[in-house]
Design a protein around this motif. Structure first.
Motif, PDB file in Angstrom:
ATOM      1  N   HIS A  85     -40.055  62.377  38.747  1.00 17.94           N
ATOM      2  CA  HIS A  85     -40.973  63.070  37.638  1.00 17.94           C
ATOM      3  C   HIS A  85     -41.469  62.260  36.604  1.00 17.94           C
ATOM      4  N   ASP A 103     -44.898  66.788  34.763  1.00 14.45           N
ATOM      5  CA  ASP A 103     -44.391  67.768  34.075  1.00 14.45           C
ATOM      6  C   ASP A 103     -45.159  67.754  32.603  1.00 14.45           C
ATOM      7  N   ASP A 133     -40.728  69.832  30.099  1.00 15.10           N
ATOM      8  CA  ASP A 133     -40.148  69.917  31.584  1.00 15.10           C
ATOM      9  C   ASP A 133     -39.477  68.691  31.920  1.00 15.10           C
TER      10      ASP A 133
END
Length: 123
Positions: A35, A106, A110
């Motif tokens: 991520h 994200d 997040d």
């Protein structure tokens, strides 16, 4: 290359992607999925453990070979959230077709939640 907000070491090996995310609050290890936060500059430092691989994220226009013994770098600053496929563009062996990964871009909140969860799972 701009100064990165986040640095991610990518170690390619038959037939997976290993990620080590370095942030100001520590490191997170991940496999085949990583991520990043939207709007931040991210540098990927690419290495290969065994054979030549190709780090390819078509939606972000990233395509860089990884060669054993050499470190290559690419960077990105994603402008929208979403999930993006990571593929290998070099024939790296019989299971080459299985060498898939995912990059998730994200929101800052997040991304922080993912970091916290990944750190907690490491212990």
């Amino acid at each position: 290359m701009p100064t990165p907000d986040i640095q991610i070491e990518v170690m390619a090996e038959q037939w997976l992607w290993n990620f080590k995310v370095t942030t100001p609050d520590g490191e997170v290890d991940a496999q085949n999925e990583v991520h990043i936060p939207v709007g931040k500059t991210v540098r990927f430092e690419l290495k290969a453990k065994d054979v030549i691989h190709g780090f390819y994220i078509p939606d972000l226009r990233i395509n860089q070979d990884t060669v054993p013994g050499i470190t290559s770098s690419v960077w990105v600053q994603a402008t929208k959230t979403g999930q993006y496929e990571i593929r290998c563009t070099q024939f790296c062996g019989t299971n080459h077709y299985q060498m898939k990964g995912r990059l998730t871009v994200d929101s800052p909140e997040d991304y922080q939640a993912w970091l916290n969860t990944a750190k907690a799972e490491a212990f």
